[in-house]
Motif scaffolding. Sequence first.
Motif, PDB file in Angstrom:
ATOM      1  N   PRO A 183       0.723  -1.285   0.135  1.00  0.00           N
ATOM      2  CA  PRO A 183       0.323  -0.248  -0.201  1.00  0.00           C
ATOM      3  C   PRO A 183       0.498   1.595   0.241  1.00  0.00           C
ATOM      4  O   PRO A 183       0.369   2.272  -0.644  1.00  0.00           O
ATOM      5  CB  PRO A 183      -1.307  -0.237   1.283  1.00  0.00           C
ATOM      6  CG  PRO A 183      -0.937  -1.471   1.550  1.00  0.00           C
ATOM      7  CD  PRO A 183       0.095  -2.273   1.286  1.00  0.00           C
ATOM      8  N   SER A 184       2.012   1.491   0.893  1.00  0.00           N
ATOM      9  CA  SER A 184       2.830   2.520   0.675  1.00  0.00           C
ATOM     10  C   SER A 184       3.183   3.042  -0.508  1.00  0.00           C
ATOM     11  O   SER A 184       3.260   3.942  -1.094  1.00  0.00           O
ATOM     12  CB  SER A 184       4.062   2.250   1.658  1.00  0.00           C
ATOM     13  OG  SER A 184       4.924   0.552   1.276  1.00  0.00           O
ATOM     14  N   GLN A 240       0.674   4.295  -2.700  1.00  0.00           N
ATOM     15  CA  GLN A 240       0.483   5.435  -2.203  1.00  0.00           C
ATOM     16  C   GLN A 240       1.540   6.729  -3.097  1.00  0.00           C
ATOM     17  O   GLN A 240       0.657   7.340  -3.317  1.00  0.00           O
ATOM     18  CB  GLN A 240      -0.277   5.801  -0.668  1.00  0.00           C
ATOM     19  CG  GLN A 240       0.436   7.180  -0.604  1.00  0.00           C
ATOM     20  CD  GLN A 240      -0.310   7.375   1.159  1.00  0.00           C
ATOM     21  OE1 GLN A 240      -0.573   6.699   1.606  1.00  0.00           O
ATOM     22  NE2 GLN A 240       0.023   8.458   1.794  1.00  0.00           N
ATOM     23  N   SER A 268      -4.015  -4.602  -1.925  1.00  0.00           N
ATOM     24  CA  SER A 268      -4.029  -2.920  -1.655  1.00  0.00           C
ATOM     25  C   SER A 268      -5.143  -2.956  -0.396  1.00  0.00           C
ATOM     26  O   SER A 268      -5.784  -3.782   0.214  1.00  0.00           O
ATOM     27  CB  SER A 268      -3.662  -1.496  -2.344  1.00  0.00           C
ATOM     28  OG  SER A 268      -3.694  -0.863  -1.235  1.00  0.00           O
ATOM     29  N   HIS A 269      -4.965  -1.808   0.627  1.00  0.00           N
ATOM     30  CA  HIS A 269      -6.493  -1.387   1.389  1.00  0.00           C
ATOM     31  C   HIS A 269      -7.096  -1.352   0.399  1.00  0.00           C
ATOM     32  O   HIS A 269      -7.085   0.233   0.249  1.00  0.00           O
ATOM     33  CB  HIS A 269      -5.856  -0.528   2.857  1.00  0.00           C
ATOM     34  CG  HIS A 269      -6.209  -0.958   3.867  1.00  0.00           C
ATOM     35  ND1 HIS A 269      -7.913   0.142   4.346  1.00  0.00           N
ATOM     36  CD2 HIS A 269      -6.403  -1.243   4.743  1.00  0.00           C
ATOM     37  CE1 HIS A 269      -8.320  -0.064   4.669  1.00  0.00           C
ATOM     38  NE2 HIS A 269      -7.534  -1.211   6.368  1.00  0.00           N
ATOM     39  N   ASP A 322      -9.503   0.875   2.349  1.00  0.00           N
ATOM     40  CA  ASP A 322      -9.242   2.316   1.444  1.00  0.00           C
ATOM     41  C   ASP A 322      -8.496   3.637   0.686  1.00  0.00           C
ATOM     42  O   ASP A 322      -9.088   4.543   0.991  1.00  0.00           O
ATOM     43  CB  ASP A 322      -8.759   3.291   4.105  1.00  0.00           C
ATOM     44  CG  ASP A 322      -9.677   2.852   4.629  1.00  0.00           C
ATOM     45  OD1 ASP A 322     -11.216   2.649   3.992  1.00  0.00           O
ATOM     46  OD2 ASP A 322     -10.102   2.754   5.923  1.00  0.00           O
ATOM     47  N   LEU A 323      -7.564   2.914   0.865  1.00  0.00           N
ATOM     48  CA  LEU A 323      -6.590   3.490   0.025  1.00  0.00           C
ATOM     49  C   LEU A 323      -7.082   3.442  -1.458  1.00  0.00           C
ATOM     50  O   LEU A 323      -7.110   4.512  -2.451  1.00  0.00           O
ATOM     51  CB  LEU A 323      -5.377   2.349   0.014  1.00  0.00           C
ATOM     52  CG  LEU A 323      -3.816   3.614  -0.625  1.00  0.00           C
ATOM     53  CD1 LEU A 323      -4.143   5.092  -0.374  1.00  0.00           C
ATOM     54  CD2 LEU A 323      -2.690   2.610  -0.236  1.00  0.00           C
ATOM     55  N   ARG A 344      -9.422   6.056  -0.992  1.00  0.00           N
ATOM     56  CA  ARG A 344      -8.548   7.806  -1.484  1.00  0.00           C
ATOM     57  C   ARG A 344      -8.652   7.985  -2.897  1.00  0.00           C
ATOM     58  O   ARG A 344      -8.395   9.151  -3.553  1.00  0.00           O
ATOM     59  CB  ARG A 344      -7.633   7.719  -0.566  1.00  0.00           C
ATOM     60  CG  ARG A 344      -8.447   7.934   0.352  1.00  0.00           C
ATOM     61  CD  ARG A 344      -6.454   7.508   2.025  1.00  0.00           C
ATOM     62  NE  ARG A 344      -5.866   9.023   1.112  1.00  0.00           N
ATOM     63  CZ  ARG A 344      -4.471   8.341   1.720  1.00  0.00           C
ATOM     64  NH1 ARG A 344      -4.013   7.553   2.469  1.00  0.00           N
ATOM     65  NH2 ARG A 344      -3.673   9.278   1.051  1.00  0.00           N
TER      66      ARG A 344
END
Length: 304
Positions: free
Chosen positions: A80-81, A84, A107-108, A110-111, A114
Amino acid sequence: MSSRYPEPINPTRTSIGWIGIGVMGHAMAGRLIAAGYTLSIYARTPSKVAALLSLGATLAASPADLAASSDVVFTMIGHPSDVQQIILNTLLPSLTPNTVVIDHTSSHPDLAKRIYNSALEKHCYSVDAPVSGGDVGARDGKLAIFAGGDYDVVRWLTPLFDELGQANYVGGAGKGQSCKIANQIVVGGNLVGLSEGLVFAEKAGLDKERFVEAARGGAAGSMAMELFGKRMIERDFRPGGFAEYMVKDLGMGVDVADEGEAVVVLPGAALSKQLFAGMVANGDGKFGTQGVITVIERINGMGG
């Protein structure tokens, strides 16, 4: 979709960008090239894309350059990093209106939401579309694709998804990632069960290949057994998906609950995560997930 796309996706009209040329990404990008699409690829290590360049792909100087020249951008990266940094911080500011970003990374949720909202602010679209099927599914175009986002966008992308496998629309933004987490909970349990079955069979003096052949037609038969049974027996731990990524995926289910939602108690997934984490602790995080059998072997004094 906007009037910019009056016709279906077509290899001669649609500009494709691709970021992420690991085991899975390389095979998936190769399938799109074989289908006639011209891909612009960004890779931090250009030598990894030599084979794809020889097939007609081009090398982008940066993610921003790739974004500015693409109608559709695929990403298949690590954590996930990374998502982002690459998508939110680098790709989205450079997109032109109506560009679609497809993130195949696990990945997540919530991401993913976004990214979806940030893309809309740029008059663009995003689809979170993690996959299942490993390196074999990627190579053969038989991946299960869990697609979250706008239904009409996913439907418009069907010609591309069809080259990679079967797209399953599972709901709005983030639902693709939630579906992949649920998928990994099942896969992790299957791999642990298969590992324990093989270790028990060996301890009982059974021929492991005969055990797999006998069990595959019954209730114990599974895609995990078909994909990984022989690999486990032959000590083939080459990765289709890294064990360290399974720890990440299971962690998103076990450790994290979306804001406002009840925490789900997942004792089996928690145990699976612990066993895959044992692989990482043993220095085997870059093995394929089928290497979890080594943890079960060590527990049983079999050396691993």
